[in-house]
Design an enzyme around this catalytic site. Structure first.
Site, PDB file in Angstrom:
ATOM      1  N   ASP A  53       0.835  -1.198   0.000  1.00 18.17           N
ATOM      2  CA  ASP A  53       0.000   0.000   0.000  1.00 18.17           C
ATOM      3  C   ASP A  53       0.874   1.253   0.000  1.00 18.17           C
ATOM      4  O   ASP A  53       1.627   1.479   0.942  1.00 18.17           O
ATOM      5  CB  ASP A  53      -0.888   0.002   1.257  1.00 18.17           C
ATOM      6  CG  ASP A  53      -1.838   1.176   1.292  1.00 18.17           C
ATOM      7  OD1 ASP A  53      -2.889   1.101   0.629  1.00 18.17           O
ATOM      8  OD2 ASP A  53      -1.525   2.180   1.962  1.00 18.17           O
ATOM      9  N   TYR A  58       2.472   9.875   0.462  1.00 16.07           N
ATOM     10  CA  TYR A  58       3.559   9.327   1.281  1.00 16.07           C
ATOM     11  C   TYR A  58       4.938   9.672   0.725  1.00 16.07           C
ATOM     12  O   TYR A  58       5.945   9.493   1.413  1.00 16.07           O
ATOM     13  CB  TYR A  58       3.460   7.790   1.407  1.00 16.07           C
ATOM     14  CG  TYR A  58       2.138   7.265   1.924  1.00 16.07           C
ATOM     15  CD1 TYR A  58       1.233   8.093   2.573  1.00 16.07           C
ATOM     16  CD2 TYR A  58       1.805   5.925   1.774  1.00 16.07           C
ATOM     17  CE1 TYR A  58       0.019   7.608   3.027  1.00 16.07           C
ATOM     18  CE2 TYR A  58       0.600   5.426   2.237  1.00 16.07           C
ATOM     19  CZ  TYR A  58      -0.287   6.280   2.851  1.00 16.07           C
ATOM     20  OH  TYR A  58      -1.484   5.795   3.307  1.00 16.07           O
ATOM     21  N   SER A 247       5.322  -2.025   8.990  1.00 16.01           N
ATOM     22  CA  SER A 247       6.503  -2.151   9.831  1.00 16.01           C
ATOM     23  C   SER A 247       7.743  -1.900   8.990  1.00 16.01           C
ATOM     24  O   SER A 247       7.764  -2.185   7.798  1.00 16.01           O
ATOM     25  CB  SER A 247       6.583  -3.538  10.484  1.00 16.01           C
ATOM     26  OG  SER A 247       7.733  -3.568  11.317  1.00 16.01           O
TER      27      SER A 247
HETATM   28  N1  LIG Z   1      -5.810   5.872   3.795  1.00 17.73           N
HETATM   29  C1  LIG Z   1      -5.305   6.580   4.785  1.00 17.73           C
HETATM   30  O1  LIG Z   1      -5.695   7.715   5.033  1.00 17.73           O
HETATM   31  C2  LIG Z   1      -4.222   5.989   5.625  1.00 17.73           C
HETATM   32  C3  LIG Z   1      -3.844   6.616   6.807  1.00 17.73           C
HETATM   33  C4  LIG Z   1      -2.826   6.039   7.560  1.00 17.73           C
HETATM   34  C5  LIG Z   1      -2.227   4.871   7.139  1.00 17.73           C
HETATM   35  N2  LIG Z   1      -2.593   4.286   5.957  1.00 17.73           N
HETATM   36  C6  LIG Z   1      -1.951   3.050   5.459  1.00 17.73           C
HETATM   37  O2  LIG Z   1      -2.146   2.037   6.416  1.00 17.73           O
HETATM   38  C7  LIG Z   1      -0.884   1.510   6.817  1.00 17.73           C
HETATM   39  C8  LIG Z   1      -0.944   0.992   8.246  1.00 17.73           C
HETATM   40  O3  LIG Z   1      -1.336   1.994   9.147  1.00 17.73           O
HETATM   41  P1  LIG Z   1      -0.324   2.768  10.120  1.00 17.73           P
HETATM   42  O4  LIG Z   1       1.049   2.646   9.593  1.00 17.73           O
HETATM   43  O5  LIG Z   1      -0.867   4.118  10.309  1.00 17.73           O
HETATM   44  O6  LIG Z   1      -0.463   2.020  11.504  1.00 17.73           O
HETATM   45  P2  LIG Z   1      -0.286   0.525  12.050  1.00 17.73           P
HETATM   46  O7  LIG Z   1       0.005  -0.412  10.954  1.00 17.73           O
HETATM   47  O8  LIG Z   1      -1.459   0.274  12.930  1.00 17.73           O
HETATM   48  O9  LIG Z   1       0.961   0.643  13.036  1.00 17.73           O
HETATM   49  C9  LIG Z   1       2.257   0.848  12.592  1.00 17.73           C
HETATM   50  C10 LIG Z   1       3.143   0.959  13.840  1.00 17.73           C
HETATM   51  O10 LIG Z   1       3.159  -0.298  14.530  1.00 17.73           O
HETATM   52  C11 LIG Z   1       4.503  -0.740  14.698  1.00 17.73           C
HETATM   53  N3  LIG Z   1       4.509  -2.197  14.534  1.00 17.73           N
HETATM   54  C12 LIG Z   1       4.259  -2.894  13.404  1.00 17.73           C
HETATM   55  N4  LIG Z   1       4.288  -4.227  13.633  1.00 17.73           N
HETATM   56  C13 LIG Z   1       4.597  -4.379  14.944  1.00 17.73           C
HETATM   57  C14 LIG Z   1       4.785  -5.503  15.781  1.00 17.73           C
HETATM   58  N5  LIG Z   1       4.647  -6.746  15.314  1.00 17.73           N
HETATM   59  N6  LIG Z   1       5.101  -5.278  17.086  1.00 17.73           N
HETATM   60  C15 LIG Z   1       5.246  -4.037  17.566  1.00 17.73           C
HETATM   61  N7  LIG Z   1       5.059  -2.913  16.823  1.00 17.73           N
HETATM   62  C16 LIG Z   1       4.748  -3.084  15.525  1.00 17.73           C
HETATM   63  C17 LIG Z   1       5.302  -0.041  13.627  1.00 17.73           C
HETATM   64  O11 LIG Z   1       6.638   0.160  14.056  1.00 17.73           O
HETATM   65  P3  LIG Z   1       7.908  -0.477  13.266  1.00 17.73           P
HETATM   66  O12 LIG Z   1       7.850   0.091  11.875  1.00 17.73           O
HETATM   67  O13 LIG Z   1       9.064  -0.010  14.054  1.00 17.73           O
HETATM   68  O14 LIG Z   1       7.721  -1.963  13.286  1.00 17.73           O
HETATM   69  C18 LIG Z   1       4.574   1.298  13.517  1.00 17.73           C
HETATM   70  O15 LIG Z   1       5.036   2.183  14.521  1.00 17.73           O
HETATM   71  C19 LIG Z   1       0.061   2.701   6.583  1.00 17.73           C
HETATM   72  O16 LIG Z   1       1.405   2.345   6.607  1.00 17.73           O
HETATM   73  C20 LIG Z   1      -0.442   3.208   5.265  1.00 17.73           C
HETATM   74  O17 LIG Z   1       0.010   2.399   4.190  1.00 17.73           O
HETATM   75  C21 LIG Z   1      -3.599   4.833   5.210  1.00 17.73           C
END
Ligand SMILES: NC(=O)c1ccc[n+]([C@@H]2O[C@H](COP(=O)([O-])OP(=O)(O)OC[C@H]3O[C@@H](n4cnc5c(N)ncnc54)[C@H](OP(=O)(O)O)[C@@H]3O)[C@@H](O)[C@H]2O)c1
Length: 290
Positions: A53, A58, A247
């Site tokens: 994604d 980004y 991650s």
């Molecule tokens: N459409 C939209 O408006 C929108 C908005 C926000 C996000 N998104 C998309 O959705 C994706 C996911 O959402 P998000 O990145 O906001 O949040 P998320 O996936 O809920 O959380 C990411 C966080 O969790 C940590 N993490 C990941 N796996 C882990 C594990 N197994 N144990 C401990 N910590 C862990 C990561 O750190 P590390 O990297 O250090 O592992 C990072 O700090 C984004 O990357 C993006 O592609 C879309």
């Protein structure tokens, strides 16, 4: 170089309303850019992910696209999503899409989304019409929306109804990508999308780590000998949501995908279902944007 590692867990695929399939688990890439985004995407593809994604917003489409091209996988084996940053009318949407494809070095995106509803009804309708035309021209395979609240969805469905199947904008969104986790359930939007035949795609499925120490998450994780992250991802999988945890760590990328080899029992799902607190991780108020 070809990817030699076997796919580590069989990632389920879901059928979208346009007949195409999407891997239920993908990797999120926000807010990684540059070498970090490239390395994480390569690590995900090496670990067996086949869905990435990205978004114009980004600033990492070039890194993600290069990682996909360098992976040695056939283009048709990797599902790439990107998103339109701003709703500014029909021509602007097309120009932005072409810019995103150029940056990524790809001929098409598997899924392209209106990233937000911001811009007002006319810009949303024109943006949607442009996406559907881009789909008809083969620049994108599937089209959807992101951060659309119930009023925005009703508005798009009115565009679809007026258009008929072959008219301008005449396709029901394949997905709605929103902030979705046990702590942020948006049941009104989820129920409406189910009625529309639109799949839910969960961003921030881990609530960005903010609730890993919640007693229910800890209890369920201990019961199944899994990590809190795996429990939260599996919760989304069992609701038939598409889930895209982010991650930057190869180890966590790998473990986040190990969620297709266990099942959370109904009584534990019910407990997790009860955790909603309308937690906002980002984009406060965007679902209600005018
Ligand atoms: N459409 C939209 O408006 C929108 C908005 C926000 C996000 N998104 C998309 O959705 C994706 C996911 O959402 P998000 O990145 O906001 O949040 P998320 O996936 O809920 O959380 C990411 C966080 O969790 C940590 N993490 C990941 N796996 C882990 C594990 N197994 N144990 C401990 N910590 C862990 C990561 O750190 P590390 O990297 O250090 O592992 C990072 O700090 C984004 O990357 C993006 O592609 C879309």
């Amino acid at each position: 170089m070809r990817v030699t590692k076997p796919v580590l867990s069989v990632i389920r695929r879901l059928k979208m309303n346009d007949g195409l399939e999407i891997p239920q688990l993908g990797m999120g890439t926000y807010p990684m850019t540059g070498p970090e985004a490239y390395a994480a995407t390569r690590a995900a593809l090496d670990a067996g992910y086949r869905h990435i994604d990205t978004a114009e917003l980004y600033g990492n489409e070039a890194d993600v696209g290069r990682a996909v091209r360098d992976s040695g996988l056939a283009r048709s084996d990797v599902f790439v999503t990107s998103k339109l940053k701003k709703n500014r009318g029909y021509d602007a949407a097309f120009a932005a899409l072409r810019g995103s494809l150029d940056r990524a070095g790809l001929d098409y995106f598997d899924l392209y989304l209106l990233h937000t509803p911001v811009g007002g009804p006319t810009a949303r309708a024109e943006g949607w019409t442009a996406l559907v035309d881009a789909q008809r021209q083969g620049l994108v395979r599937s089209v959807g929306v992101s951060n659309f609240g119930m009023l925005h969805l009703a508005e798009i469905m009115e565009v679809v109804r007026r258009a008929g199947k072959d008219g301008p904008g005449g396709a029901v969104p394949a997905v709605n990508q929103i902030d979705l986790s046990p702590f942020t359930r948006h049941t009104g939007i989820v129920d409406m999308c189910e009625t529309m035949g639109t799949l839910m795609e969960a961003w921030a499925p881990l609530a960005r780590g903010a609730r890993f120490d919640h007693p229910s998450i800890v209890r369920v994780a201990e019961k199944y000998a899994r990590s809190p992250a795996q429990v939260m991802i599996r919760w989304g999988v069992q609701h038939d949501y598409i889930v895209i945890p982010k991650s930057s760590s190869p180890k966590r990328i790998e473990s986040n995908a190990q969620v297709f080899d266990f099942e959370i029992a109904p009584e534990d799902m019910r407990e997790l279902d009860g955790l909603n607190e309308d937690l906002v991780t980002d984009w406060k108020g965007i679902l209600d944007a005018e």
